[in-house]
Design a protein around this motif. Structure first.
Motif, mmCIF file in Angstrom:
data_model
loop_
_atom_site.group_PDB
_atom_site.id
_atom_site.type_symbol
_atom_site.label_atom_id
_atom_site.label_comp_id
_atom_site.label_asym_id
_atom_site.label_seq_id
_atom_site.Cartn_x
_atom_site.Cartn_y
_atom_site.Cartn_z
ATOM 1 N N UNK A 125 0.857 -1.184 0.000
ATOM 2 C CA UNK A 125 0.000 0.000 0.000
ATOM 3 C C UNK A 125 0.892 1.233 0.000
ATOM 4 N N UNK A 126 0.626 2.139 -0.904
ATOM 5 C CA UNK A 126 1.463 3.326 -1.017
ATOM 6 C C UNK A 126 0.760 4.546 -0.430
ATOM 7 N N UNK A 127 1.560 5.349 0.201
ATOM 8 C CA UNK A 127 1.117 6.626 0.775
ATOM 9 C C UNK A 127 1.807 7.705 -0.056
ATOM 10 N N UNK A 128 1.001 8.375 -0.893
ATOM 11 C CA UNK A 128 1.562 9.402 -1.773
ATOM 12 C C UNK A 128 1.555 10.772 -1.113
ATOM 13 N N UNK A 129 1.348 10.784 0.201
ATOM 14 C CA UNK A 129 1.391 12.021 0.982
ATOM 15 C C UNK A 129 0.307 12.998 0.579
ATOM 16 N N UNK A 130 -0.821 12.443 0.140
ATOM 17 C CA UNK A 130 -1.980 13.296 -0.116
ATOM 18 C C UNK A 130 -2.543 13.752 1.233
ATOM 19 N N UNK A 131 -3.439 14.686 1.197
ATOM 20 C CA UNK A 131 -4.065 15.139 2.442
ATOM 21 C C UNK A 131 -4.655 13.938 3.171
ATOM 22 N N UNK A 132 -4.286 13.768 4.414
ATOM 23 C CA UNK A 132 -4.807 12.643 5.170
ATOM 24 C C UNK A 132 -4.018 11.358 4.995
ATOM 25 N N UNK A 133 -3.067 11.343 4.058
ATOM 26 C CA UNK A 133 -2.201 10.188 3.864
ATOM 27 C C UNK A 133 -2.969 8.900 3.582
ATOM 28 N N UNK A 134 -3.894 8.969 2.635
ATOM 29 C CA UNK A 134 -4.637 7.758 2.282
ATOM 30 C C UNK A 134 -3.682 6.725 1.691
ATOM 31 N N UNK A 135 -4.037 5.453 1.850
ATOM 32 C CA UNK A 135 -3.263 4.366 1.281
ATOM 33 C C UNK A 135 -3.944 3.846 0.018
ATOM 34 N N UNK A 136 -3.121 3.550 -0.991
ATOM 35 C CA UNK A 136 -3.601 2.934 -2.221
ATOM 36 C C UNK A 136 -3.049 1.527 -2.274
ATOM 37 N N UNK A 137 -3.925 0.555 -2.299
ATOM 38 C CA UNK A 137 -3.535 -0.846 -2.207
ATOM 39 C C UNK A 137 -3.389 -1.496 -3.569
ATOM 40 N N UNK A 138 -2.493 -2.470 -3.614
ATOM 41 C CA UNK A 138 -2.393 -3.330 -4.782
ATOM 42 C C UNK A 138 -3.351 -4.498 -4.661
ATOM 43 N N UNK A 139 -3.287 -5.355 -5.663
ATOM 44 C CA UNK A 139 -4.204 -6.487 -5.708
ATOM 45 C C UNK A 139 -3.787 -7.660 -4.847
ATOM 46 N N UNK A 140 -2.544 -7.642 -4.366
ATOM 47 C CA UNK A 140 -2.112 -8.664 -3.423
ATOM 48 C C UNK A 140 -1.469 -9.874 -4.065
ATOM 49 N N UNK A 141 -0.675 -10.551 -3.273
ATOM 50 C CA UNK A 141 -0.078 -11.833 -3.647
ATOM 51 C C UNK A 141 -0.584 -12.881 -2.669
ATOM 52 N N UNK A 142 -1.201 -13.937 -3.196
ATOM 53 C CA UNK A 142 -1.672 -15.029 -2.327
ATOM 54 C C UNK A 142 -0.533 -16.023 -2.151
ATOM 55 N N UNK A 143 -0.137 -16.226 -0.917
ATOM 56 C CA UNK A 143 0.981 -17.122 -0.616
ATOM 57 C C UNK A 143 0.444 -18.361 0.090
ATOM 58 N N UNK A 144 0.800 -19.511 -0.442
ATOM 59 C CA UNK A 144 0.451 -20.782 0.194
ATOM 60 C C UNK A 144 1.750 -21.461 0.606
ATOM 61 N N UNK A 145 1.890 -21.707 1.893
ATOM 62 C CA UNK A 145 3.069 -22.401 2.399
ATOM 63 C C UNK A 145 2.633 -23.811 2.783
ATOM 64 N N UNK A 146 3.172 -24.787 2.068
ATOM 65 C CA UNK A 146 2.777 -26.172 2.296
ATOM 66 C C UNK A 146 3.663 -26.816 3.346
ATOM 67 N N UNK A 147 3.052 -27.514 4.308
ATOM 68 C CA UNK A 147 3.864 -28.123 5.381
ATOM 69 C C UNK A 147 4.653 -29.327 4.871
#
Lengths: 115, 112
Positions: free
Chosen positions: B90-112
């Motif tokens: 999530x990036x904070x472009x230092x707009x008023x209020x410092x809103x965060x802009x999120x990416x779509x994410x990476x799904x991580x599966x860790x197999x035992x």
């Protein structure tokens, strides 16, 4: 460790009804935020709030939405007339006003289902 | 791509292996934050890196930031099954209020 809390965890409402989502930010934080995440999509910014006024709002945050800090601890998001497309997880977040403290801490979310 | 896009979208690894995910963004930023989300749950803050920092560590996490390439990476070393989650930048472009802009994410599966 202090944390952001949200109630209810799940709200089911009929289209056209008003809903109020509640948040209790971390106690010494003064910046507050609402975000939402439609199932399977990105987390989207809705609004930021500081010093009892909105700092910034997104295009999503139209006249149907409002925020309020009714007392020293709660921060609420009201949706006046819900639509089906308002169904999402709504997250409240807060951050400190300390110098260079930009970390935003999120609550567990309220899942809103509009039928 | 939009502000804060992660790749890969999904990652499957064995317990003990390292997991690396990347995030690209478009505008200038004040800081970049990484979050973890377990299925259907809230967002847990992992680490923040400021625009004037190049690398940061927290436990098994290592974050890098290259502002010239507008990219960041998150490395989880010696992964555990409990690390299974979606990870978002999530990036904070230092707009008023410092809103965060999120990416779509990476799904991580860790197999035992």
């Amino acid at each position: 460790e202090p944390e952001v809390t949200q109630t209810p965890s799940h709200q089911v409402t009929q289209m056209g009804q008003e809903v109020i989502l509640r948040c209790v930010p971390i106690s010494n934080h003064l910046y507050f935020y609402w975000y939402r995440q439609i199932l399977g999509q990105k987390v989207e910014f809705l609004v930021s709030f500081y010093n009892n006024e909105i700092s910034e709002k997104s295009e999503i945050f139209d006249d149907q939405f409002s925020v309020e800090r009714p007392d020293g601890s709660n921060f609420t998001l009201k949706i006046r007339s819900t639509k089906l497309e308002d169904s999402a997880m709504y997250f409240c977040a807060s951050r400190s006003t300390g110098t260079d403290l930009y970390e935003q801490y999120f609550g567990p979310g309220t899942r809103l289902t509009v039928t | 791509s939009q502000q804060g896009e992660e790749d890969p979208q999904a990652l499957s690894i064995q317990e003990g292996e390292n997991a690396t995910m990347n995030c690209s963004y478009k505008t200038s930023i004040n800081n970049l934050q990484w979050y973890r989300q377990n299925s259907g749950r809230g967002l847990v803050h992992l680490i923040l890196i400021r625009s004037n920092e190049r690398e940061k560590h927290s436990g098994r996490l290592r974050v890098t930031l290259d502002t010239s390439k507008k990219s960041s990476s998150l490395l989880i070393t010696a992964s555990r099954a409990a690390d299974t989650a979606s990870y978002f930048c999530a990036t904070d472009a230092n707009a008023a209020g410092n809103k965060l802009t999120f990416g779509g994410g990476t799904r991580v599966l860790v197999k035992p």
